[in-house]
Design an enzyme around this catalytic site. Structure first.
Site: not given
Lengths: 451, 451, 451
Positions: B65-66, B94, B115, B143
C-alpha cells in the site's frame, strides 16, 4: 434488504469493466479488434492516448506473462504502471479484504488489473473499485483478455469469425482458456470441432451451456476412432509423443469440414488432474502439419507449452502461437484505451450488460455453492448475490463466480412463501422479490412457509 | 574524534530529507498541504513538474500500500519509478550495508523512498545518500508521510488544525501511526481525547514527551468508566464486538468537548502484543455513528482495517478512511515535488532542523540502548551518535532511532572527567566536548575519571 | 543437418546484441564511452532519445543493483520498463523454456535485459529473441555491462586505456567480474598486475587464453613474497585484516611499475569457495592509501563490498567505487540507445563478430562438456553448437557458454570419417563440414570411420 446493486456503490454506473467477455457486446468486441488492428501498424505511435494514466497490476498469484503483457500495453499507451506481484503474501499478512484493497488502490490508479485465485474476485473488485477493473484471471472462472486475444488472432488472420472451422485439441476438461474460448466461438458462430485427449473431454456444464445459450453443439471427434479411420486418405491426425501411436482426429470429410481454419492446441493441465493420465499426450509435429485439411490451418496455443507442439512447427508460417502472444499487447491496448475513455468504438453501443446487475441475498445461510468463490473469503463485507440467467426455466447464478444455483426452491420476500423453482408461481415472481433458498430446512429457518 | 557531521558526508547540507515529521517546520507543512490541495483539483495535470526524475522504492519489508502510494505520486508528477520490493533478501544474501546501498542507489535515482524494519534506518540512509531520502516507515520509529496524510485529511476537511477535538481510539500502545499522529496534533495545538482499549493505553514515554515538549496532556477518557456514565444523554460510545457490552467513551460534556471533529480508530496491532487481549476490541458501527457528539465527526483509520470499523460505516459520508488513503497521493506528490526542487512553498522558510545535526560518539562500548536500532546492524560503517534534546535537564537521544539515552553519566572529552548528567558541570559542557557514557565501569574503561 | 545459424531464426541479422564484450569492436566500445561521457553532463537531458521504447528485465536470479541500474538507464532515455524479478519461480512452475519465453517477451518489449544462472543463457536468448538482448550476467560466463562500466571508469578518469598499470587484487579465482575485466584490459593493451589472495590465483584457462589470444601475460606478483620484500622503500602493500600481518604486493620498481593507475579490489566469493580460506583476506585501508605508488591510483571495486575496503577510504578522492557504480547508468544508457538505434557511434563500424556465428551439431550424444551450460536445460529446443576459435591448432568452443571443447577427435560430415583434431586433414576441413566428436566410441556410434 434486497436491492439492485449495480449502481449502489461509490462509482457511477457509467464505469465499464472487463470481468467477463459477456460484459462486452459483439459490436464492442469487433470495435476493439478494429482498434487493436490500427494500433498494430505501429505499436509505438499511440503514447499520446493515455499520458498520465496509471494502471495498477494487483496479482494475487504469479502470472508474469499476463502481467507483462498488460503493462506493456499501458506503457505503449503512454501511461504508467504500478506493480504489485506479491499481493497474496501481503493480503494474508495484514488480513485486508479485497473490497478494501481495491477501494484504496482506486485512489492510486486509473485502472486496476486483477489476478486472483478465487472465482468471482474480479466481479467483486469491480463492484467496490471506483475505477475500471480488468480481470486478468480469477481462478477457473474467466480470463477474458486471453479469450479476446485468441479471437482477435482468428479475426485478423481470417478476416471474420462467423463460420470458421476451429479444432480444439488436448485437455478440454481443465483448461479455463478453452472454456472461455469455446463460448466466444459459439457466440460469434464459428464451428467447433473437439478432439479431446482421452479422459480430458469437455465438462458437461460447458456442453449444457453451449446448448442452452447458443443452441449449438460442437462437432465432436474422438481420438479413439483411430481403428476406424487409420489409413483414410484425408484423415487429420495429431502426432503422438511416441511413434506408431497415431491418435487420429476423425474423418474430416465425414464432418463436412473440408479445410480447418485453426487448430487450437492446449497443454495438459496436470496440476489440476485427478488421476487422468496425460501420458502419450497429443503432439503437433511435422506429420500433423503435412495433413491436407491443415493446409491453411493456423496452429494456436495459449502458451506456455511443454511438449505438445514440437519445436519443428516454430518455423512453420502456420504456427502463429508467438504472434498470438504478441497480439495480447494491441488487444490490451484497445481494452485499456476504451475503458479509460481514450478511444471510442464507432458503431458500438455500450450495452448495459446483465452481468453487472446484482440481486443481493440478505445475510443468511445461503452461500454460493462454489466453495472457492470469493464470497466465502470476503464474507465480512459481501453478502451472497445472484443474477438471473433465464425465466423459463428460472435459472440463476452466483453474481460473482457465475456458478449456477442448483437448489430447487425459491421464495418471495414479500409473501414470505416458497415453492419449487419450476412452479409457475416461482417463474412469475419479480426479480426484486425473489430469493434462492438452499433447501427446505433453510426456507423454514428464514421464516418462509410452503405455498 | 568527535565531530558535527551534518555536512561532513558527500552531499551538500542543502539536501532536504523527510525522515521525521520534525524535519519540516510548521510553515512548510502547511505549505505542503496547500500544494497537495492544489494538486487534488486534477491529479493528472501535474506531469510537467518532475519529468525525467526518478524515485527509487527500497523496501526492506513488504508494504504494498505504502509503496504504491509513493509510486503513484511520482508517476503523477511525470517521473519514473525504480522498484526494489525485495531488499531484505538481497541484503541478507550479499551482506551489503545500508550505507553502501543508498550511496549506490543515489547514482540511479533522484530520490530514495526507504522502508526498513530497524529504527533509525532512514536517518542513516539520509546521512549517506546524496539524494533526498523519504522515510516510508522505519520499524516502530516514524512513518511521517502517513502522519502528514492524516493531518492533511483533518486540515482539508476542517480548514484548520488548531483547536480541533480529535478522539483517538483503540490500540494506543503499539500503533506507531498513533504516536506520530499524536505528536503532530500536539504540535498544531489540537485537543486530543484518548480512548484506549483496556491494556492498550498510550506508553509513558509518549505521555512524557507530550508534556515535556508541548506542555500539554491529552484529555484522557477511560472505557472502564462505563458504569458511571451509562445512560447519560450525551455519552459517546463505540459499538463493541459483542452486543450488550458497550464501552463508553466518557461524558463528553464533562470533558468540555461538545462536538468531536474526528474519531481516529486503529486496528489492534496483535502481532506486537505481549499477552494483552484484544478480544471484544472496540468497534465503530451504526450505533456509534448515531451519537450526537459525532454528528459531524470524521471517522478516520490508517488502514488496513479488520473488524474495528463495520462495513455499514463505509457508505456514511463521515467515514473518510478511503478518502484519507487516497489523499496519500497528493500529499506525497507535494513532498516529492518539494524535495526535488520542483515547487516552492511560498511563505515557508526551510528550517535547518536540529534533527539533522549529529554528534558522533567515538568508537566504544556505548551503543544505542535500543537493540533494534539500525546502528547495531550497521556497526561496521557507523558509530553511535546522539543529538541534544535539552539542556536543563541535559537530555539526548540516539541521533538515528531517537530513543532517549538513559544513562545518568556524562563525560568531557577534553578533560577526560565524568560526572552525573544532572550536575551543573555536565549541563555546562560544550556539545562538542560531551560524551554520554553507558555506566561508571564504561567511563573508567574509556579513561575517564570521576570529578 | 549442419547449418550456419546466425541468421536462420526469425530476426534479421542486423539486430545487435550485447551477450559478450566480444560482440562489440574496439571502435564501438570507445564510441559507447564517448556517448556515455556526453550523457553524463546531464543524465536527465536525454529523455528524447527513446520515448516509447520498452526494456524488459528478465531476472532468473535476484540482482537488484544490476536491475535498478539498467532500469534507471532506460528511464533516463525516456523509455519504459517491464520488470520480472521473479522469473526463476515462474519458469520452474510452468516449465516454459527460455527460448519460448524470450520469443513471447519480444512481443512485449523492444529490448530484453537477461540475468540467468546458467552459462550461455544470454546467447541462447539472443538467438531466439526478435529484439536486442543484453546479458546482465549468465552464471560464471559473462557480465559485459559490468566490464564496460569498469573500463569506462578507467577511461574517463585517465583519458585512455592503453598502457595503464592496473593492479587486480583479492579473489582472482572465482570472480567472474575479474575474468571479464582482465580480458578487456588485455584487449585494450593495459598492463595487468595480479596480487591474488593465497589460494585464489587466476585459473589456468584464463592465463592460457590471455596468452593465446592477446600474446600477453599479466605481471604476476605474490603476496607470499612478503619475506623478501618487507622493508623495501617503495613496496606497495595492502592492509591485512589483522595488524602485523602485512601482505605485500611486490617490489613495484622491479616490476617497472612506478606508479599504479588503478587498484581493483574484489570481495572473496566465499559462496563459490571449495575449502580455500579467505580468512585474513586482504584489506585496503588508510595504510594502503599512504603508499607512494598509489599516490594517484584509483581504488575500484565492483560492489557490494564487505570488509575488504575500509570505510576510511570512502572519503578519499581516490576511492572511486561509488562513482564507478554510478557510471553504470550512463554506460547502460549508451548501450541501450545504441542497440535501439537511437544513437550512432561516429567512426565505429559495427563488426559482424565471430561470436554470433553458430555451427549446429546434429542431435546426438555430444552435449557441451559444461554441465551448467544452458544447452543442458534447454535440450528440448536447442542442439549443441560450436563456433571456431582458431585453425592452427583447431580450436572450438560451445557457441553458448564459450567453454572450449576438449575432445581430441573431429569428423567430416560429408566424408563420414574422423581423425585427430591436430591432424592436417582436420585443420583443412571446411567449417560447415566439421563435427566435434566426444570420443572414439561416439564417433563410431554416429557412423564415422577412422581415417
Amino acid at each position: 434488504m434486497s436491492k439492485v446493486a449495480s449502481d449502489s456503490r461509490q462509482h457511477p454506473a457509467s464505469i465499464r469493466n472487463l470481468v467477463s467477455i459477456d460484459d462486452f457486446g459483439n459490436d464492442e468486441i469487433i470495435g476493439l479488434f478494429e482498434a487493436a488492428k490500427a494500433f498494430s501498424v505501429d505499436l509505438r505511435a499511440h503514447a499520446h492516448l493515455c499520458p498520465g494514466s496509471i494502471s495498477a497490476s494487483l496479482f494475487y498469484e504469479a502470472s508474469t506473462r499476463t502481467r507483462l503483457s498488460f503493462e506493456s500495453a499501458m506503457l505503449r499507451l503512454g501511461g504508467g504502471v504500478l506493480t504489485a506481484a506479491e499481493m497474496k503474501s501481503m493480503s494474508a499478512q495484514k488480513g485486508e479484504s479485497l473490497a478494501d484493497t481495491v477501494r484504496v488502490v482506486s485512489g492510486y490508479a486509473d485502472m486496476i488489473v486483477l489476478r486472483h485465485p478465487s472465482e468471482g474476485a474480479a466481479r467483486l473488485a469491480a463492484r467496490y473499485a471506483t475505477v475500471p477493473v480488468v480481470n486478468a484471471g480469477d481462478g477457473s472462472h474467466e480470463h477474458p483478455t486471453q479469450t479476446l486475444c485468441d479471437l482477435y488472432t482468428l479475426w485478423i488472420e481470417r478476416g471474420r469469425l462467423e463460420g470458421l472451422d476451429v479444432v480444439l485439441a488436448g485437455d478440454l476438461r481443465y483448461s479455463r482458456t478453452i472454456h472461455s474460448f469455446i463460448f466466444a466461438l459459439a457466440r460469434f458462430r464459428a464451428n467447433i470441432v473437439c478432439v479431446p485427449h482421452p479422459g480430458l473431454e469437455l465438462p458437461d456444464y460447458v456442453l449444457r451451456r453451449l446448448h442452452e445459450e447458443y443452441g449449438t453443439e460442437p462437432i465432436r471427434a474422438d481420438a479413439r476412432q483411430l481403428g476406424d479411420l487409420a489409413g483414410e486418405s484425408d484423415a487429420m491426425y495429431l502426432t503422438p509423443n511416441k511413434p506408431h501411436q497415431l491418435s487420429l482426429f476423425t474423418e474430416l470429410s465425414a464432418l463436412e469440414v473440408g479445410r480447418v481454419d485453426a487448430l487450437y492446441m492446449t497443454r495438459p493441465q496436470t496440476e489440476r488432474h485427478h488421476g487422468e493420465s496425460a501420458e502419450r499426450y497429443m503432439r503437433v509435429g511435422a506429420e500433423t502439419m503435412a495433413l491436407e485439411p491443415l493446409r491453411d490451418a493456423l496452429v494456436m496455443h495459449p502458451l506456455p507449452r511443454r511438449d505438445e507442439i514440437d519445436a519443428s512447427v516454430d518455423g512453420d508460417p502456420r504456427g502463429v502461437y508467438f504472434k498470438q502472444a504478441a497480439r495480447g499487447v494491441p488487444i490490451r491496448m484497445a481494452i485499456g484505451a476504451y475503458l479509460l475513455g481514450a478511444i471510442d468504438l464507432p458503431g458500438a453501443r455500450p450495452v448495459p450488460t446483465a452481468s453487472s446487475v446484482f440481486h443481493d441475498q440478505p445475510a443468511g445461510p445461503s452461500p454460493c455453492p462454489n466453495t472457492t468463490c470469493i464470497t466465502h473469503t470476503e464474507a465480512r463485507h459481501v453478502q451472497p448475490a445472484f443474477r438471473l440467467r433465464g425465466r423459463h426455466p428460472l435459472r440463476a447464478a452466483c453474481a460473482y463466480c457465475a456458478q449456477e444455483l442448483a437448489s430447487p426452491w425459491v421464495g418471495s420476500r414479500t409473501e414470505r412463501q416458497f415453492d419449487a423453482r419450476s412452479s409457475d408461481w416461482a417463474e412469475s415472481l419479480d426479480v426484486e422479490d425473489l430469493v434462492f433458498l438452499g433447501d427446505e430446512r433453510e426456507a423454514h429457518e428464514r421464516g418462509f412457509t410452503r405455498r
